[in-house]
Design a protein around this motif. Structure first.
Motif, mmCIF file in Angstrom:
data_model
loop_
_atom_site.group_PDB
_atom_site.id
_atom_site.type_symbol
_atom_site.label_atom_id
_atom_site.label_comp_id
_atom_site.label_asym_id
_atom_site.label_seq_id
_atom_site.Cartn_x
_atom_site.Cartn_y
_atom_site.Cartn_z
ATOM 1 N N THR A 62 2.200 1.854 -3.411
ATOM 2 C CA THR A 62 1.148 2.478 -4.202
ATOM 3 C C THR A 62 1.247 3.830 -3.940
ATOM 4 O OG1 THR A 62 -0.092 0.442 -3.855
ATOM 5 C CG2 THR A 62 -1.287 2.291 -4.892
ATOM 6 N N LEU A 63 1.045 4.387 -2.835
ATOM 7 C CA LEU A 63 1.389 5.798 -2.609
ATOM 8 C C LEU A 63 2.538 6.530 -3.126
ATOM 9 C CD1 LEU A 63 -0.170 5.711 0.838
ATOM 10 C CD2 LEU A 63 -1.575 6.313 -1.130
ATOM 11 N N THR B 20 -3.545 -4.324 -6.468
ATOM 12 C CA THR B 20 -5.000 -4.539 -6.252
ATOM 13 C C THR B 20 -5.259 -6.083 -6.336
ATOM 14 O OG1 THR B 20 -5.552 -2.500 -7.348
ATOM 15 C CG2 THR B 20 -7.336 -3.978 -7.037
ATOM 16 N N THR C 83 -9.569 1.225 -0.829
ATOM 17 C CA THR C 83 -9.505 -0.053 -1.218
ATOM 18 C C THR C 83 -8.560 -0.931 -0.230
ATOM 19 O OG1 THR C 83 -7.521 0.600 -2.803
ATOM 20 C CG2 THR C 83 -9.564 0.083 -3.707
ATOM 21 N N TRP C 84 -7.588 -0.270 0.560
ATOM 22 C CA TRP C 84 -6.468 -1.185 1.546
ATOM 23 C C TRP C 84 -7.687 -1.263 2.562
ATOM 24 C CZ3 TRP C 84 -1.957 1.605 4.221
ATOM 25 C CH2 TRP C 84 -1.487 0.575 5.171
ATOM 26 N N LYS D 255 -8.945 4.295 -11.016
ATOM 27 C CA LYS D 255 -7.607 4.893 -10.455
ATOM 28 C C LYS D 255 -6.917 5.144 -11.794
ATOM 29 C CE LYS D 255 -5.412 3.677 -6.838
ATOM 30 N NZ LYS D 255 -5.336 2.529 -5.857
ATOM 31 N N THR E 162 -6.681 4.847 -2.969
ATOM 32 C CA THR E 162 -5.922 3.582 -2.492
ATOM 33 C C THR E 162 -6.338 3.314 -0.794
ATOM 34 O OG1 THR E 162 -4.287 4.462 -3.836
ATOM 35 C CG2 THR E 162 -3.531 3.176 -2.172
ATOM 36 N N ALA F 72 -10.030 0.288 -8.348
ATOM 37 C CA ALA F 72 -8.653 0.253 -8.967
ATOM 38 C C ALA F 72 -8.634 0.959 -10.495
ATOM 39 C CB ALA F 72 -7.729 -1.298 -8.828
ATOM 40 N N VAL G 85 -0.749 -0.437 -9.623
ATOM 41 C CA VAL G 85 -1.825 -0.268 -9.162
ATOM 42 C C VAL G 85 -2.632 -1.520 -9.444
ATOM 43 C CG1 VAL G 85 -4.282 0.930 -9.358
ATOM 44 C CG2 VAL G 85 -2.118 2.242 -9.113
ATOM 45 N N ALA H 45 0.671 -1.122 -0.145
ATOM 46 C CA ALA H 45 0.082 0.048 -0.098
ATOM 47 C C ALA H 45 1.023 1.184 0.037
ATOM 48 C CB ALA H 45 -0.878 -0.057 0.988
#
Lengths: 226, 227
Positions: free
Chosen positions: A91-92, A218, B23-24, B49, B20, B46, A214, A88
């Motif tokens: 991703t950020l 996911t 979804t996390w 996104k 994000t 996603a 992403v 995560a």
């Protein structure tokens, strides 16, 4: 290619065109159509590569999901062994890097070279953070016995994990090299008109790296663990 | 960072960060609910996104229509395929547990209608034997009964799963994505051999497994008499 004496404005009515330059005049419909059809960021050829690359990743991800159907429980248990917070945060980190790249394109376009260079450097640092966290994740996975060619059935999940994240990491490395090249261009104050195609191409490639992550995060980290 | 970048890109970036986190959060919660819906929602978010990364970061907004269309088709195809693949197994998985428990409950009812006073207990070894045969019948279309693709009988599989005692088995194959509990128990009730197995009061242990492909559902119940 064009003859200076036959410069014809295609927006003028046909009867006002210089009759002597009629054969060399550009087809009148051409220019307005081009304007309407938009601007390709970077070289057109690069987009064949980007879309091809995206399709390759999509194919692997679809096969991964297909395999997951045959044993969702094992995939779920395996996915739970991944360190989700790292995925995560990564991703950020990549989203931030993409945003910095967008900002850098605008700074470069506006001729603000030092600012653009700082922004690209920021994106490069994000890439380094991403790779560092990824290396830590690999270290944890391998030291707990999950190798790319591990035993069935857990091996299937980790084979996909290593292939997908490994291919992606390769793209991060290539992207980082491209970002460094862009930084060098900015240091030499290469003007936007002279470097637009290259800078836009590098930016587009980097955004692809971001969006592929992403998709991987996911499907491999989140959905599989559900 | 005002003035460096158009407001739109900043808004999109903020949206991507929020998405994000959502979804996390969904991912960390949904294992409790066990519903494929959360997974589908995660994929959908996603995909959105990725669409926005393309539209506003990769500048698809102002790209030639062919390029924009190619990108959007990629996003749509991957999203639809992923959602289809994610929803089917997870929900079937949840339904299967309900079905498996239901089968055991129905067999218990049939036993007691036949005058049994014994209890019927779920047994992990028998369930494992049932799971093996379910997989086998699901993947080998030529199988239609008790015999496994390796020539094994229900007793062989019971032994191999570590069960000590006499074993019997009932199998249902439905050429569809699913089977209802009522359909299933009817299939078995009107099969004299299967009815006899279900009515046998000596069968005090049971293991059930069910699995589905798009066009084939297999349910296997393995009954045991402890030695």
């Amino acid at each position: 290619m064009t003859h200076p004496q036959v410069r014809v404005d295609p927006n003028l009515p046909e009867f006002l065109w210089d009759s002597g330059g009629a054969e060399a005049a550009p087809p009148p419909a051409r220019r307005p159509a081009m304007a309407r059809d938009g601007h390709t960021p970077g070289e057109a050829g690069l987009w064949i590569f980007i879309l091809g690359d995206m399709t390759l990743f999509a194919a692997i991800l679809i096969v991964f999901l297909w395999e997951r159907r045959s044993d969702p429980t094992v995939f779920e248990e395996s996915a739970h062994q991944l360190i989700q917070p790292i995925g995560a945060v990564n991703t950020l980190v990549l989203l931030l890097s993409s945003y910095l790249v967008v900002s850098a394109v605008f700074a470069h376009r506006g001729g603000r070279y030092p600012q653009a260079r700082r922004l690209v450097a920021g994106a490069t640092s994000c890439a380094a953070v991403f790779a560092g966290l990824k290396a830590f994740e690999y270290y944890v996975a391998i030291s707990s016995g999950h190798t790319p060619s591990g035993h069935m059935p857990e091996g299937t999940f980790f084979t996909f994990y290593f292939v997908l994240t490994g291919l992606h990491l390769l793209h991060v490395v290539v992207g980082t090299a491209l970002l460094l090249a862009w930084q060098a261009m900015l240091k030499r104050r290469r003007s936007w008109t002279g470097s637009q195609k290259v800078a836009e191409g590098i930016a587009s490639y980097w955004h692809m790296v971001d969006l592929l992550w992403v998709a991987i995060f996911t499907l491999v980290y989140l959905v599989s663990a559900e | 960072m005002n003035g460096i970048v158009p407001r739109r890109a900043t808004v999109v970036f903020a949206g991507l960060v929020v998405a994000t986190c959502v979804t996390w959060w969904l991912g960390s919660r949904s294992s409790a609910t066990g519903v494929g819906l959360a997974a589908a929602l995660t994929v959908l978010i996603a995909s959105a996104k990725i669409y926005f990364i393309g539209r506003d970061f990769m500048e698809m907004r102002s790209a030639p229509s062919v390029l924009r269309a190619a990108f959007n088709v990629w996003v749509a195809v991957v999203a639809v395929a992923a959602i289809a693949l994610v929803v089917v197994p997870t929900s079937a998985h949840a339904d299967n547990k309900r079905l498996n428990d239901g089968v055991a409950a129905n067999v218990y009812t049939i036993q007691h209608q036949a005058g049994c006073t014994t209890n019927l207990v779920l047994n992990p070894q028998l369930q494992l034997a049932a799971q093996w045969h379910t997989h086998d019948v699901l993947n080998n279309r030529s199988l239609d009964g008790d015999l496994g693709s390796d020539g094994s009988t229900p007793q062989d599989r019971g032994n191999a799963a570590g069960f000590h005692g006499k074993v019997a088995e009932t199998v249902a194959i439905n050429p569809a994505l699913a089977i209802s509990g009522i359909e299933l128990i009817n299939q078995w009730y009107y099969n004299p051999a299967y009815l006899a197995i279900m009515r046998d009061c000596a069968n005090t242990l049971i293991g059930v497994w069910s699995e589905s492909a798009l066009d084939r559902t297999v349910v296997v119940a393995v009954y045991g008499q402890p030695a």
